[in-house]
Design an enzyme around this catalytic site. Structure first.
Site, PDB file in Angstrom:
ATOM      1  N   ARG A  73      12.235   7.190  -3.633  1.00  0.00           N
ATOM      2  CA  ARG A  73      11.509   6.549  -4.727  1.00  0.00           C
ATOM      3  C   ARG A  73      12.458   5.763  -5.631  1.00  0.00           C
ATOM      4  O   ARG A  73      12.110   4.689  -6.144  1.00  0.00           O
ATOM      5  CB  ARG A  73      10.764   7.617  -5.531  1.00  0.00           C
ATOM      6  CG  ARG A  73       9.800   7.059  -6.555  1.00  0.00           C
ATOM      7  CD  ARG A  73       8.769   8.102  -6.937  1.00  0.00           C
ATOM      8  NE  ARG A  73       7.871   7.585  -7.966  1.00  0.00           N
ATOM      9  CZ  ARG A  73       7.899   7.951  -9.241  1.00  0.00           C
ATOM     10  NH1 ARG A  73       8.781   8.856  -9.645  1.00  0.00           N
ATOM     11  NH2 ARG A  73       7.060   7.444 -10.107  1.00  0.00           N
ATOM     12  N   HIS A  77      12.036   1.838  -6.786  1.00  0.00           N
ATOM     13  CA  HIS A  77      12.003   1.420  -8.190  1.00  0.00           C
ATOM     14  C   HIS A  77      13.154   0.483  -8.521  1.00  0.00           C
ATOM     15  O   HIS A  77      13.008  -0.393  -9.376  1.00  0.00           O
ATOM     16  CB  HIS A  77      12.033   2.651  -9.100  1.00  0.00           C
ATOM     17  CG  HIS A  77      10.700   3.299  -9.273  1.00  0.00           C
ATOM     18  ND1 HIS A  77      10.132   3.524 -10.504  1.00  0.00           N
ATOM     19  CD2 HIS A  77       9.803   3.763  -8.352  1.00  0.00           C
ATOM     20  CE1 HIS A  77       8.947   4.105 -10.342  1.00  0.00           C
ATOM     21  NE2 HIS A  77       8.727   4.264  -9.043  1.00  0.00           N
ATOM     22  N   ASN A 104       9.463   4.470 -15.449  1.00  0.00           N
ATOM     23  CA  ASN A 104      10.539   5.143 -14.728  1.00  0.00           C
ATOM     24  C   ASN A 104      10.810   6.560 -15.230  1.00  0.00           C
ATOM     25  O   ASN A 104      11.720   7.230 -14.732  1.00  0.00           O
ATOM     26  CB  ASN A 104      11.836   4.327 -14.832  1.00  0.00           C
ATOM     27  CG  ASN A 104      11.846   3.133 -13.900  1.00  0.00           C
ATOM     28  OD1 ASN A 104      11.247   3.171 -12.823  1.00  0.00           O
ATOM     29  ND2 ASN A 104      12.498   2.054 -14.310  1.00  0.00           N
ATOM     30  N   HIS A 204       4.624   8.125   0.755  1.00  0.00           N
ATOM     31  CA  HIS A 204       3.944   9.200   0.041  1.00  0.00           C
ATOM     32  C   HIS A 204       3.594  10.362   0.961  1.00  0.00           C
ATOM     33  O   HIS A 204       2.880  11.279   0.544  1.00  0.00           O
ATOM     34  CB  HIS A 204       2.685   8.668  -0.644  1.00  0.00           C
ATOM     35  CG  HIS A 204       2.976   7.913  -1.899  1.00  0.00           C
ATOM     36  ND1 HIS A 204       2.005   7.290  -2.660  1.00  0.00           N
ATOM     37  CD2 HIS A 204       4.152   7.665  -2.552  1.00  0.00           C
ATOM     38  CE1 HIS A 204       2.556   6.710  -3.705  1.00  0.00           C
ATOM     39  NE2 HIS A 204       3.866   6.907  -3.656  1.00  0.00           N
TER      40      HIS A 204
END
Length: 332
Positions: A73, A77, A104, A204
């Protein structure tokens, strides 16, 4: 006996052909990539960089399994804001860096720690040679492999960015409440297609989400009809209206720590945790690809590796645009 031998040979040859085809596809993707990046970029300057990062990643995972999802992740980001330049790793004493943005705040510290450890190990072997952005890109691939997902060549040669601003985050990260058109708009900024959206969303299959990111689906009247009713009741037990703000639920209720295609089967069964997950099945544009990935894990893996390579080319910094940080959390 000869018949069975011939059948066995055909099976082995078929698997070999499939392996060769996949390798050629991945190499072709790399070949047409950003000219500033290449596989084995550090072949002469830090030849063991990938093994050093892999060993660090594996050690970290042995300490805590959430390293897998948090590192992957973190890569997403980073790349979606200012490109893949490690700008999300910067610490600001005044709280105005990327990592300080509200979007974040849910990034787990394990991802940051994984990169910091890997960078330190790389610095011991090859001081001042490998960027934090490249360390993060390698680590993101390695956590996928460690969870049972596909391996793929990582293009290297990024520099670390010179800007990390809290104000640059808004509108550049996919939010959990977005519909497909909104997701397409976000991903298109990074030259990623609808298929890439669906494939990258498959990440996911590992990780968890805070209750606040999907509570709107449970607290509405009626409850979001795209949710499987039994699953909705399970979620209400774990995330009641007065849920602890730190409470989390696994994104993949079937195989939460294995990188596989169960995520897509969950969507078919109404068990996509986030709105942005379930919409991939309810929207007619993306539904056929969800069905394809649910049926064929190899198709998902192929699309995921292609999308990860494309994502890794986003916003590459070279020359005076960047540097090689000694400490990933601080500009030199």
């Amino acid at each position: 006996m000869k018949y069975f031998l011939r059948e066995g040979e055909r099976s082995i040859n078929m698997r070999l052909r499939k392996t060769v085809v996949l390798a050629l596809v991945l190499l072709s993707i790399v070949a047409v990539g950003d000219a500033r990046l290449r596989v084995n970029f550090y072949a002469s300057t830090c030849p063991d960089v990938e093994s050093i990062v892999r060993q660090t990643v594996e050690a970290k995972i042995s300490e805590t399994i959430i390293t897998i999802a948090s590192t992957l992740r973190l890569f997403f980001h980073d790349c979606f804001v200012e490109g893949c330049d490690a700008s999300v790793l910067i610490f600001s004493p005044t709280g105005d860096a990327e990592k300080d943005a509200g979007e974040n705040q849910s990034l787990a510290g394990d991802g940051f720690d994984t990169v910091a450890r890997a960078k330190a190990a790389v610095e011991d072997a090859c001081p001042g040679v490998v960027s934090c952005a490249d360390v993060l890109a390698i680590a993101a691939r390695d956590v996928v492999v460690a969870a049972g997902g596909p391996g793929f060549p990582v293009e290297l040669g990024r520099l670390d960015g010179l800007v990390s601003a809290k104000g640059n985050v808004a509108g550049n990260l996919p939010e959990p409440t977005l519909n497909l058109n909104q997701l397409i708009a976000i991903f298109r900024k990074n030259n990623l297609s609808t298929t890439d959206i669906i494939a990258l969303s498959g990440a996911h299959t590992v990780g968890a989400a805070h209750c606040v990111h999907f509570s709107n689906r449970l607290q509405s009247d009626p409850i979001d009809p795209t949710l499987n009713p039994d699953y909705a009741q399970e979620l209400l037990q774990e995330c009641p209206a007065n849920a602890d703000p730190d409470a989390v639920v696994q994104l993949d209720p079937a195989t939460p720590f294995t990188f596989d295609n169960a995520y897509y089967r969950n969507l078919i069964n109404g068990k996509g945790l986030l709105t942005s997950d379930q919409v991939l099945f309810t929207d007619s544009i993306s539904k056929p690809t969800v069905l394809k990935f649910a049926k064929s894990q190899s198709s998902f893996f192929k699309a995921f590796t292609a999308a990860m390579i494309k994502l890794g080319r986003t916003g590459v910094k070279t020359g005076t645009q960047g540097e090689i940080r000694t400490d990933c959390s601080r500009f030199n």
